[in-house]
Write an enzyme that holds these catalytic residues in place. Structure first.
Site, PDB file in Angstrom:
ATOM      1  N   GLU A 272       0.878  -1.185   0.000  1.00 15.60           N
ATOM      2  CA  GLU A 272       0.000   0.000   0.000  1.00 15.60           C
ATOM      3  C   GLU A 272       0.905   1.222   0.000  1.00 15.60           C
ATOM      4  O   GLU A 272       1.538   1.532   1.012  1.00 15.60           O
ATOM      5  CB  GLU A 272      -0.904  -0.014   1.244  1.00 15.60           C
ATOM      6  CG  GLU A 272      -1.824  -1.224   1.320  1.00 15.60           C
ATOM      7  CD  GLU A 272      -2.847  -1.275   0.198  1.00 15.60           C
ATOM      8  OE1 GLU A 272      -3.142  -0.210  -0.379  1.00 15.60           O
ATOM      9  OE2 GLU A 272      -3.333  -2.366  -0.118  1.00 15.60           O
ATOM     10  N   CYS A 306      -2.014   9.278   2.916  1.00 16.02           N
ATOM     11  CA  CYS A 306      -1.686   8.747   1.589  1.00 16.02           C
ATOM     12  C   CYS A 306      -2.762   9.100   0.567  1.00 16.02           C
ATOM     13  O   CYS A 306      -2.486   9.255  -0.607  1.00 16.02           O
ATOM     14  CB  CYS A 306      -1.493   7.238   1.659  1.00 16.02           C
ATOM     15  SG  CYS A 306      -2.921   6.412   2.365  1.00 16.02           S
TER      16      CYS A 306
END
Ligand code: NAD
Length: 535
Positions: A272, A306
């Protein structure tokens, strides 16, 4: 407006000296760091309070031998854990849910001390593991149950899909959501019957260590969930070489290194990674909703999410209206160090990270970008504070135009057509998250489907996608491999055993049957079986 004329981003800090939350005692932090697998032969890492730079605790560092010990201990505990019925394993998380919710404020204190984020973001982070537990408590039993399928020959054959835990899962987490990534990603791995070894970022090891203590209070066997600490390149090779699967959250550059080593070891991994996430405002968008959304998208968690927004695309006809309202709302933000809920924006994680953010802004300005507001460090507020910053005219060759800055910095762009807006949104190596705003939901969804991104939020920045725990959430392109959440967020931590049973040997030619007759029979039964199955 230039940097010289921009208003200060926030009022100055109050005169009362900032005090670390009373709950974060020396006794607590010393107890937590004793969980790190370390023989104390390496120099410890001085973990500091971000708002003040004050020393909090010496974090032990793990040698390769410590890492081997951690994996061996988790592996020993995992055998007994995997042998327990799934319902018994899940009962631990049923109890843990309550413990996590009841202790949310202490968790929030720890997250704030080590990361410097504002309290609203920290308490939201504390809620992520309970949300993940809730979701998988309703799904895990069904997902992990053996599934019997028909075999190749009806009646006499069967095949059963059996989910087997991988063994010991290595979880590597970043500093921006240390509790959510360190604990939430471990929950489905543990439910599936694995042991876990976590490597948090040195700066933010306290909150995940506390999460493990809460899990053990709920009944998780001691030893099953281990922690090693150290700088990534020092710890990484031994860590990956002992893991049966790696769950990594962090930058794209580190993700590539980890993916390479997992590939060589023939183990799976979920990566990720970073993003350069666009927000596209459509012509009919309601600015009363868009402007607060944009504030969160650009400056939530001090721009260190993010999935946050670093590129905003506006229809040219409404660009000036949006810019003026967005700049005014940004200048009204309360940026400050406080352990209460009042500030809108907190600190960056460290002076080192501040230097990176400042370098991206300076580079953009040197190449022609205009600072509409912000653009400066605020040492008067704390060692790592940076003003919420809006840029326009950012040229394509600026670092900030293409690379993740990961701070409270956003660039505004005007577009003339939807095709142009889509092309601009997709003009990136990344594909983690996108945000589309418009009152015609069908039109906004149609536009969103064209964006090459693992997550697309319509009329929201990121929370709707991330909090939808039933749907897999991950990045495409350079933003990652695999996903968390959804069925695959748990099944990825298992191998499949295909247990196939033939009650009677009927495959092949019968005694005395010619090969021609056998082949003819086999081909006609293929047609028959397809008719039966399709029906
Ligand atoms: P990073 O890649 O520098 O570090 C992440 C973790 O990996 C840390 O624990 C670090 O110590 C460790 N590490 C570094 N090098 C390693 C190596 N060679 N082997 C093993 N471990 C190693 O990232 P960061 O700066 O801590 O975090 C910010 C990045 O994380 C941003 O790019 C952000 O977008 C990304 N992120 C992504 C998600 C997501 O879900 N996609 C979520 C949070 C953060």
């Amino acid at each position: 407006m230039s940097a010289d004329t921009a208003a200060p981003a926030s009022p100055a800090a109050g005169s009362t000296p900032l005090r670390r939350p009373a709950s974060v005692t020396d006794e607590l932090v010393r107890r937590l760091v004793r969980r790190v697998s370390s023989d104390d032969s390496s120099a410890p890492w001085p973990l500091t309070e971000v708002y003040t730079g004050d020393h909090v605790v010496d974090l032990p560092q793990s040698t390769p031998h410590d890492i081997e010990r951690a994996f061996a201990a988790a592996r020993a505990a995992q055998v007994e854990w995997a042998a327990r019925p799934v319902a018994e394993r899940l009962a631990v998380f049923d109890r843990a849910h309550r413990i996590f919710v009841d202790n949310a404020h202490l968790t929030t204190d720890l997250i704030q001390v080590e990361s410097g984020k504002n309290r609203r973001m920290a308490i939201e982070e504390s809620c992520d593991p309970p949300m993940v537990m809730s979701h998988y408590l309703t799904r895990a039993k069904r997902l992990l149950a053996p599934k019997r399928h028909g075999g190749p020959v009806p009646v006499v054959s069967s095949s059963t899909e059996i989910r087997v835990p991988k063994g010991v899962v290595g979880v590597i987490g970043p500093w921006n959501f240390p509790f959510a990534t360190g604990i939430s990603d471990a929950i489905p791995a543990l439910m599936a019957g694995n042991g876990v070894v976590l490597k948090p970022d040195n700066k933010t090891a306290l909150s995940p260590l506390w999460g493990i203590e809460m899990l053990e209070r709920a009944g998780l066997p001691r030893g099953l969930f281990q922690v090693v600490c150290g700088e990534g390149p020092d710890v990484g090779p031994t860590f990956i070489d002992h893991a049966n699967y790696v769950m990594f959250t962090g930058s794209t550059a580190t993700g590539r290194t980890i993916g390479e080593r997992c590939g060589r070891n023939l183990i799976g991994c979920c990566l990720e990674l970073g993003g350069k996430n666009p927000m596209v405002v459509l012509e009919d968008a309601d600015f009363d909703e868009v402007v607060p959304g944009a504030i969160f998208g650009a400056f939530g968690n001090t721009g260190q999410i993010c999935m946050h927004v670093e590129r905003m695309y506006l229809p040219r006809s409404r660009y000036a209206e949006f810019r003026d309202r967005f700049v005014a709302a940004t200048q009204a933000l309360d940026v400050r160090a406080a352990y209460d809920f009042t500030p809108d924006v907190g600190s960056l994680v460290s002076p080192q990270h501040l230097a990176r953010v400042q370098a991206h802004v300076d580079d953009a300005v040197a190449k022609g970008a205009t600072v509409l507001t912000g653009g400066r460090a605020r040492p008067d507020l704390g060692p790592a504070f940076f003003e919420p910053t809006i840029l326009e005219n950012t040229p394509p060759d600026a670092i900030h135009a293409t690379l993740e800055t990961f701070g409270p910095v956003v660039s505004l762009y005007a577009y003339d057509s939807l095709d142009e807006a889509l092309a601009l949104a997709n003009d990136t190596d990344y594909g983690l998250n996108a945000s589309v705003w418009g009152t015609d939901l069908d039109a906004a969804c149609a536009f969103g489907r064209g964006i090459q991104s693992g997550n697309v939020n319509v009329n929201d920045i990121l929370a709707t996608a991330f909090a939808s725990k039933a749907t897999p959430s991950g990045g495409v392109k350079a933003s990652g491999v695999g996903a968390r959440h959804g069925d695959q967020g748990l099944l990825k931590y298992t191998d499949v055993q295909n247990l196939a049973v033939l009650k009677k040997q009927v495959m092949g030619a019968r005694p005395g049957q010619s090969q021609d007759a056998y082949v003819k029979q086999m081909l006609s039964s293929l047609k028959l079986m397809k008719r039966l199955r399709v029906r």
